[in-house]
Structures are given as C-alpha cells and as structure tokens.
Design a protein around this motif. Structure first.
Motif, PDB file in Angstrom:
ATOM      1  N   VAL A  68      21.652 -23.047   2.389  1.00 44.57           N
ATOM      2  CA  VAL A  68      21.571 -24.360   1.764  1.00 44.57           C
ATOM      3  C   VAL A  68      21.969 -24.273   0.291  1.00 44.57           C
ATOM      4  O   VAL A  68      22.663 -25.157  -0.230  1.00 44.57           O
ATOM      5  N   ALA A  69      21.564 -23.198  -0.370  1.00 41.90           N
ATOM      6  CA  ALA A  69      21.908 -23.027  -1.789  1.00 41.90           C
ATOM      7  C   ALA A  69      23.415 -22.966  -2.000  1.00 41.90           C
ATOM      8  O   ALA A  69      23.931 -23.424  -3.029  1.00 41.90           O
ATOM      9  N   GLY A  70      24.148 -22.431  -1.035  1.00 40.37           N
ATOM     10  CA  GLY A  70      25.595 -22.297  -1.164  1.00 40.37           C
ATOM     11  C   GLY A  70      26.377 -23.483  -0.656  1.00 40.37           C
ATOM     12  O   GLY A  70      27.621 -23.453  -0.661  1.00 40.37           O
ATOM     13  N   ALA A  71      25.696 -24.541  -0.231  1.00 35.28           N
ATOM     14  CA  ALA A  71      26.375 -25.705   0.340  1.00 35.28           C
ATOM     15  C   ALA A  71      26.322 -26.890  -0.611  1.00 35.28           C
ATOM     16  O   ALA A  71      25.355 -27.056  -1.364  1.00 35.28           O
ATOM     17  N   ASP A  72      27.355 -27.715  -0.568  1.00 34.01           N
ATOM     18  CA  ASP A  72      27.318 -28.995  -1.281  1.00 34.01           C
ATOM     19  C   ASP A  72      26.542 -30.031  -0.484  1.00 34.01           C
ATOM     20  O   ASP A  72      25.964 -30.959  -1.056  1.00 34.01           O
ATOM     21  N   ALA A  73      26.551 -29.879   0.836  1.00 31.38           N
ATOM     22  CA  ALA A  73      25.842 -30.832   1.692  1.00 31.38           C
ATOM     23  C   ALA A  73      25.448 -30.152   2.989  1.00 31.38           C
ATOM     24  O   ALA A  73      26.157 -29.269   3.483  1.00 31.38           O
ATOM     25  N   VAL A  74      24.307 -30.590   3.542  1.00 30.59           N
ATOM     26  CA  VAL A  74      23.841 -30.165   4.852  1.00 30.59           C
ATOM     27  C   VAL A  74      23.981 -31.347   5.803  1.00 30.59           C
ATOM     28  O   VAL A  74      23.544 -32.454   5.487  1.00 30.59           O
ATOM     29  N   VAL A  75      24.596 -31.110   6.967  1.00 26.68           N
ATOM     30  CA  VAL A  75      24.655 -32.120   8.022  1.00 26.68           C
ATOM     31  C   VAL A  75      23.831 -31.563   9.181  1.00 26.68           C
ATOM     32  O   VAL A  75      24.221 -30.585   9.824  1.00 26.68           O
ATOM     33  N   HIS A  76      22.702 -32.200   9.434  1.00 29.07           N
ATOM     34  CA  HIS A  76      21.663 -31.621  10.295  1.00 29.07           C
ATOM     35  C   HIS A  76      21.718 -32.210  11.705  1.00 29.07           C
ATOM     36  O   HIS A  76      21.113 -33.245  11.997  1.00 29.07           O
ATOM     37  N   TYR A  77      22.447 -31.522  12.597  1.00 27.66           N
ATOM     38  CA  TYR A  77      22.528 -31.907  14.006  1.00 27.66           C
ATOM     39  C   TYR A  77      21.526 -31.150  14.871  1.00 27.66           C
ATOM     40  O   TYR A  77      21.179 -31.621  15.954  1.00 27.66           O
ATOM     41  N   ALA A  78      21.087 -29.975  14.459  1.00 26.48           N
ATOM     42  CA  ALA A  78      20.307 -29.103  15.334  1.00 26.48           C
ATOM     43  C   ALA A  78      19.046 -29.807  15.828  1.00 26.48           C
ATOM     44  O   ALA A  78      18.250 -30.321  15.044  1.00 26.48           O
ATOM     45  N   ALA A  79      18.866 -29.827  17.145  1.00 29.65           N
ATOM     46  CA  ALA A  79      17.686 -30.458  17.737  1.00 29.65           C
ATOM     47  C   ALA A  79      17.573 -30.054  19.194  1.00 29.65           C
ATOM     48  O   ALA A  79      18.567 -29.836  19.870  1.00 29.65           O
ATOM     49  N   GLU A  80      16.340 -29.968  19.653  1.00 26.83           N
ATOM     50  CA  GLU A  80      16.101 -29.974  21.090  1.00 26.83           C
ATOM     51  C   GLU A  80      16.262 -31.420  21.530  1.00 26.83           C
ATOM     52  O   GLU A  80      15.662 -32.324  20.930  1.00 26.83           O
ATOM     53  N   SER A  81      17.056 -31.673  22.575  1.00 22.59           N
ATOM     54  CA  SER A  81      17.492 -33.056  22.724  1.00 22.59           C
ATOM     55  C   SER A  81      17.501 -33.637  24.140  1.00 22.59           C
ATOM     56  O   SER A  81      17.935 -34.782  24.292  1.00 22.59           O
ATOM     57  N   HIS A  82      17.057 -32.928  25.141  1.00 20.00           N
ATOM     58  CA  HIS A  82      17.156 -33.508  26.483  1.00 20.00           C
ATOM     59  C   HIS A  82      15.790 -33.970  26.939  1.00 20.00           C
ATOM     60  O   HIS A  82      14.829 -33.199  26.975  1.00 20.00           O
ATOM     61  N   ASN A  83      15.674 -35.260  27.300  1.00 27.51           N
ATOM     62  CA  ASN A  83      14.380 -35.835  27.673  1.00 27.51           C
ATOM     63  C   ASN A  83      13.694 -35.081  28.807  1.00 27.51           C
ATOM     64  O   ASN A  83      12.489 -34.823  28.759  1.00 27.51           O
ATOM     65  N   ASP A  84      14.461 -34.734  29.850  1.00 26.37           N
ATOM     66  CA  ASP A  84      13.850 -34.033  30.980  1.00 26.37           C
ATOM     67  C   ASP A  84      13.206 -32.730  30.532  1.00 26.37           C
ATOM     68  O   ASP A  84      12.107 -32.368  30.973  1.00 26.37           O
ATOM     69  N   ASN A  85      13.888 -32.005  29.648  1.00 26.68           N
ATOM     70  CA  ASN A  85      13.329 -30.744  29.155  1.00 26.68           C
ATOM     71  C   ASN A  85      12.070 -30.983  28.329  1.00 26.68           C
ATOM     72  O   ASN A  85      11.119 -30.190  28.369  1.00 26.68           O
ATOM     73  N   SER A  86      12.045 -32.070  27.558  1.00 22.18           N
ATOM     74  CA  SER A  86      10.864 -32.345  26.733  1.00 22.18           C
ATOM     75  C   SER A  86       9.649 -32.692  27.587  1.00 22.18           C
ATOM     76  O   SER A  86       8.511 -32.429  27.195  1.00 22.18           O
ATOM     77  N   LEU A  87       9.882 -33.261  28.754  1.00 17.60           N
ATOM     78  CA  LEU A  87       8.777 -33.581  29.655  1.00 17.60           C
ATOM     79  C   LEU A  87       8.226 -32.321  30.312  1.00 17.60           C
ATOM     80  O   LEU A  87       7.029 -32.246  30.616  1.00 17.60           O
ATOM     81  N   ARG A  88       9.088 -31.326  30.529  1.00 18.68           N
ATOM     82  CA  ARG A  88       8.630 -30.068  31.139  1.00 18.68           C
ATOM     83  C   ARG A  88       7.921 -29.172  30.132  1.00 18.68           C
ATOM     84  O   ARG A  88       6.941 -28.498  30.469  1.00 18.68           O
ATOM     85  N   ASP A  89       8.425 -29.123  28.885  1.00 21.05           N
ATOM     86  CA  ASP A  89       7.852 -28.226  27.875  1.00 21.05           C
ATOM     87  C   ASP A  89       8.086 -28.817  26.485  1.00 21.05           C
ATOM     88  O   ASP A  89       9.137 -28.597  25.883  1.00 21.05           O
TER      89      ASP A  89
END
Length: 331
Positions: A68-89
């Motif tokens: 982050v210190a070496g970046a001009d900007a952070v674009v934050h896409y990282a996420a756990e993202s599938h509903n079915d998976n969130s229901l299981r764990d």
C-alpha cells in the motif's frame, strides 16, 4: 498511477486488470491469495514492466503495508463472494471481507493512499418482483446472507474511516457481472459449460428471481472512471439496465447455443434467495459521464459463450469439483 489491485486473479478483478493495462498507462500490482476462485491463468500474457503479481492474504498486515505504501491507489476487489459458499461456511467471509478490508484501510490511512472499495448491490437486500423502484445510493442496507452481510460490514468500515480518519476513499456497488474468467460455480458460466458438456441446465426455484446484469468490461470502465474522477467519500452504483429473470437468462443461453429454450430443469430453491436486484446508475452517468458499451445483453452473452467455448483449458479443471459440490446439495 501505481495501482494495487486486491483479488486481481479473481473474475471481476482480472477483467479490471486487463482493462487498465489495455486502456491506460497505469502500472498494476495484483495481490491475491489464490483461493479456489483466484486463477493465475486469468492473468496470462500480462507479464512485463507494467505488471507484477504478489501472492498473499489481504489480512496479512506485514505484507499489505509496504504494498500500500508503494501504491498511488488501492482498488479493493478481494472478497469471498459466492452466496452458496457463505451458507455452508460463513467464517472465511468474516476473515476476508471484514478483517481483510480493515487491514487494507488501516494501511491506506497510514500512508495517505487513495482507496476504492468494490462492493455489491446485494448489501441492499432485495426488491419485490412487482416493485417499480430500483436501488440508489441512499437505499438502506438490508443484507440477507453471510456474504452480503459481510460486504455491508466492509462498506460501513470504509465509510467510517472516511469520516473518522479522513481516508481518501470511494465505494461502488455493482449489479451482477458476466463475462470472461468467471468461475463455473456462478450462474451464467455454469449454464454455458453444462450445455457444452451436454448436461441440462438447472435453475433455482421457479426461476423468477431477477438480476441486473452488466458485462465485466463495463464494470471495469466504471471503476476506472470513479477512481480517476469520483468525489472522495462518495458511493456510486454501477449498473447497465440489464434486468432479467433467471429463466429468461438460461433460455437465452440455450437459444444462443442452438438448444431448445425449455431444455432445463428446476431444482430446490436456495435458502434466503433474494427476489430482485435493480440498480439506478443515474449518479454515475450524470456526474462522471459514464456509459456502458455492452447495452445489448444478447450480444454480450453471445461473446461470453464464445469465450467459454474457446477457453475450455481455463474452466475445465474447475468443473468436476464444482458439480460434485452441487450434487451434494441436490442441485
């Protein structure tokens, strides 16, 4: 700019990386943990002085801080993202979506780094099928799954850091994406790859749930517009007026692939399945002058089908394990 893109080996993140490197002179560093949804093959051909890849966890503060210190900007896409998976764990969703976002915004606060947070329309809950309205930036949050709840939580963290600490951040909430590099567990690529394999597509419930579809390249161009011209502290909704119910989507997939439009099966509905999402992107369009390039859903879907036909080497390794998981659920 020097951009740090988290989750850049995932579906939407990889599309953004390709878009930025193809349309700007920016340099991109991708930080990705390479869980099952991250795929280095999605970044093939990008090697060069304007691109580098770092494997790691966004919740690892010692790793995140210098990036982050070496970046001009952070674009934050990282996420756990599938509903079915969130229901299981649900646990990984808390760790990545909440703790990971906290780690990133703390680093951005320390180093004065511009931050853009990628979110979802699912934080708003759902709309009635016959309801005339659409989500706007002022719609109250009403998440209905562990996935959408943790995304809502991460949005609220970013907003609090803007107000409490002056974080130079923006947020975007986007509707359902489709396009290249999407994991075969997701609705559209699952239907496409099933048809390729001679398997009848399967649709939850009665297939009347409505989603507002946008091509991943249009999402990418919108994020770039917000990053470069958006007002700090603001939220922008991203959508392309692509509302269709799941039956209409699968029937169009079948038609475009030369199959009978009714050659699919209905299966038991998913728990907490939201009825309808719909995005009002007026603020993005009027304030930043953004317009989608894939206004014709059938054309965008046809291009996506061609991509999956031509890139079986990319999705084939994921397919068997994905279908095995669905089989356990009778879906």
């Amino acid at each position: 700019m020097e951009l740090l893109v988290t989750g850049g080996a995932g579906f939407i993140g990889a599309n953004f990386v390709h878009y930025v490197l193809g349309h700007t002179g920016h340099h991109v560093t991708v930080l990705d943990k390479l869980t099952y949804a991250g795929n280095l093959a999605s970044l093939e051909g990008l090697e060069g002085e304007r691109f580098r890849f770092v494997r790691g966890d966004i919740a690892d503060a010692a790793l995140v801080d210098p990036l982050v210190a070496g970046a001009d900007a952070v674009v934050h896409y990282a996420a756990e993202s599938h509903n079915d998976n969130s229901l299981r764990d649900p646990r990984p969703f808390l760790e990545t979506n909440i703790l990971g976002t906290y780690t990133l915004i703390e680093a951005a606060r320390r180093h004065g780094t511009r931050f853009h947070h990628i979110s979802t329309d699912e934080v708003y809950g759902d709309l009635a099928l016959d309801e005339p309205g659409r989500f706007t930036e002022s719609t109250p949050y009403n998440p209905s799954s562990p996935y959408s709840a943790t995304k809502a939580g991460s949005d609220l963290l970013v907003r609090a850091w803007v107000r409490s600490f002056g974080l130079a951040a923006t947020i975007s909430n986007c509707s359902n994406n489709y396009g290249p590099y999407q994991h075969v567990e997701k609705f559209i690529p699952r239907q496409i790859t099933n048809v390729i394999d001679g398997v009848r597509p399967r649709v939850y419930g009665q297939g009347r749930n409505v989603r507002d579809w946008i091509h991943a390249e249009d999402h990418s161009s919108a994020v770039l517009a917000i990053l470069e011209r958006g007002r700090i502290g603001q939220t922008y909704l991203i959508g392309a007026d692509g509302e269709r119910d799941n039956r209409a989507v699968v029937e169009l997939v079948l038609e475009l692939m030369g199959q009978a439009p009714d050659a699919y099966d209905l299966v038991a509905d998913r728990a907490g399945h939201d009825l309808r999402y719909a995005i009002d992107a007026t603020k993005l369009r009027t304030e930043l002058g953004w317009e989608p390039q894939y206004g014709d859903f059938a054309a965008g879907l046809g291009a996506t089908i061609r991509w999956y036909r031509e890139n079986e080497h990319w999705w084939r390794p994921q397919k068997a394990a994905t279908e095995a998981r669905y089989a356990e659920l009778g879906q």
